[in-house]
Design a protein around this motif. Structure first.
Motif, PDB file in Angstrom:
ATOM      1  N   ILE A 102       0.824  -1.211   0.000  1.00 56.95           N
ATOM      2  CA  ILE A 102       0.000   0.000   0.000  1.00 56.95           C
ATOM      3  C   ILE A 102       0.864   1.270   0.000  1.00 56.95           C
ATOM      4  CG2 ILE A 102      -0.184   0.348   2.497  1.00 56.95           C
ATOM      5  CD1 ILE A 102      -3.239   0.298   0.202  1.00 56.95           C
ATOM      6  N   GLU A 103       0.291   2.344  -0.423  1.00 57.55           N
ATOM      7  CA  GLU A 103       0.977   3.642  -0.467  1.00 57.55           C
ATOM      8  C   GLU A 103       1.647   3.965   0.867  1.00 57.55           C
ATOM      9  OE1 GLU A 103      -0.122   8.305  -1.616  1.00 57.55           O
ATOM     10  OE2 GLU A 103      -1.646   6.723  -1.748  1.00 57.55           O
ATOM     11  N   GLY A 104       2.926   4.355   0.791  1.00 55.13           N
ATOM     12  CA  GLY A 104       3.683   4.700   1.987  1.00 55.13           C
ATOM     13  C   GLY A 104       4.471   3.548   2.562  1.00 55.13           C
ATOM     14  N   ASP A 105       4.236   2.344   2.041  1.00 52.35           N
ATOM     15  CA  ASP A 105       4.903   1.152   2.573  1.00 52.35           C
ATOM     16  C   ASP A 105       5.897   0.615   1.549  1.00 52.35           C
ATOM     17  OD1 ASP A 105       5.429  -1.277   4.006  1.00 52.35           O
ATOM     18  OD2 ASP A 105       3.506  -0.975   4.996  1.00 52.35           O
ATOM     19  N   ILE A 106       7.161   0.562   1.931  1.00 52.47           N
ATOM     20  CA  ILE A 106       8.197   0.190   0.963  1.00 52.47           C
ATOM     21  C   ILE A 106       8.621  -1.274   1.062  1.00 52.47           C
ATOM     22  CG2 ILE A 106       9.121   2.537   0.857  1.00 52.47           C
ATOM     23  CD1 ILE A 106      11.427   1.580   2.679  1.00 52.47           C
ATOM     24  N   HIS A 107       8.024  -2.040   1.972  1.00 56.32           N
ATOM     25  CA  HIS A 107       8.423  -3.446   2.069  1.00 56.32           C
ATOM     26  C   HIS A 107       7.817  -4.219   0.907  1.00 56.32           C
ATOM     27  CE1 HIS A 107       4.365  -4.407   3.422  1.00 56.32           C
ATOM     28  NE2 HIS A 107       4.689  -5.686   3.432  1.00 56.32           N
ATOM     29  N   SER A 108       8.460  -5.325   0.529  1.00 53.74           N
ATOM     30  CA  SER A 108       7.956  -6.052  -0.638  1.00 53.74           C
ATOM     31  C   SER A 108       8.090  -7.565  -0.559  1.00 53.74           C
ATOM     32  CB  SER A 108       8.680  -5.569  -1.906  1.00 53.74           C
ATOM     33  OG  SER A 108      10.068  -5.856  -1.815  1.00 53.74           O
ATOM     34  N   ILE A 109       8.987  -8.065   0.285  1.00 57.02           N
ATOM     35  CA  ILE A 109       9.268  -9.498   0.267  1.00 57.02           C
ATOM     36  C   ILE A 109       8.021 -10.330   0.567  1.00 57.02           C
ATOM     37  CG2 ILE A 109      10.565 -11.352   1.387  1.00 57.02           C
ATOM     38  CD1 ILE A 109      12.874  -9.386   1.723  1.00 57.02           C
TER      39      ILE A 109
END
Length: 216
Positions: A102-109
């Motif tokens: 979601i917007e503002g969240d840079i995690h991806s794993i």
């Protein structure tokens, strides 16, 4: 080596920030035809969860979290092609799914693993990235004629975007045409219920089970 031993080594590699060891365990698991999903969930991800908990307790700091994530990523990078390979023969065209952080969240794993597993289960997955603006997520749902959309949030502050997203889908007139799923570390079933999301999924295996049950 048993699955339990592999999982234990994988968890330790993440909690001790050993990138090379994590990669070596991933390679060993592939060569020994171990359960790769189990390895990710109960080994590498379990280690990351432990580090995250310690970070929340202020017993570890951001550099530790980043180092643990690098070890996890080193393993997932090796395991991903194998998981995708297994999914090629499974694909049943169950429908298009959009997934992102979601917007503002840079995690991806975490959401990347979910995307891989959904693909392996037969869904056509459009992983549109991390820190994705809400309007872009809505447009992606329209463009891909998605039957479901999953948003991940790792922080309580970005969770609020999941609530706003539900309202935006209604405003755009497509909420009743798409199944919504929320996930991420601080997300709970209560949160999903409170904001009106259709599903809450705790991990990749949970996502596959619930998406399949809801959409088949």
């Amino acid at each position: 080596m048993s699955q339990e031993e592999l999982n234990k080594r994988a968890k330790n590699a993440v909690t001790t920030y050993q990138n090379k060891e994590a990669a070596a365990i991933a390679q060993q698991a592939i060569s020994e035809k171990a359960d790769l999903v189990d390895l990710i969930q109960n080994g590498f991800t379990a280690g990351m969860t432990e580090v995250g908990d310690l970070f929340g307790q202020k017993k570890l700091f951001l550099p530790h979290v980043m180092a643990a994530a690098a070890a996890l990523e080193a393993a997932v990078k090796i395991l991903t092609p194998e998981l995708e390979k297994s999914g090629k023969s499974v694909g049943e065209g169950l429908g298009n799914v959009v997934i992102c952080s979601i917007e503002g969240d840079i995690h991806s794993i975490g959401k990347d693993i979910v995307a891989i597993m959904l693909k392996s289960a037969g869904f056509n997955v459009f992983n549109i990235g991390r820190d994705v603006e809400l309007g872009i997520i809505v447009q992606a749902c329209k463009d891909h004629k998605a039957i479901a959309v999953g948003t991940s949030a790792l922080m309580t502050s970005t969770m609020l975007g999941q609530k706003t997203f539900e309202g935006l889908l209604k405003k755009e007139g497509i909420r009743d045409k798409i199944l919504t799923n929320v996930g991420g570390g601080p997300v709970t079933q209560k949160w999903a219920t409170d904001i009106g999301a259709d599903l809450y999924t705790e991990n990749a295996s949970d996502a596959v089970a619930k998406f399949t049950a809801a959409l088949k």
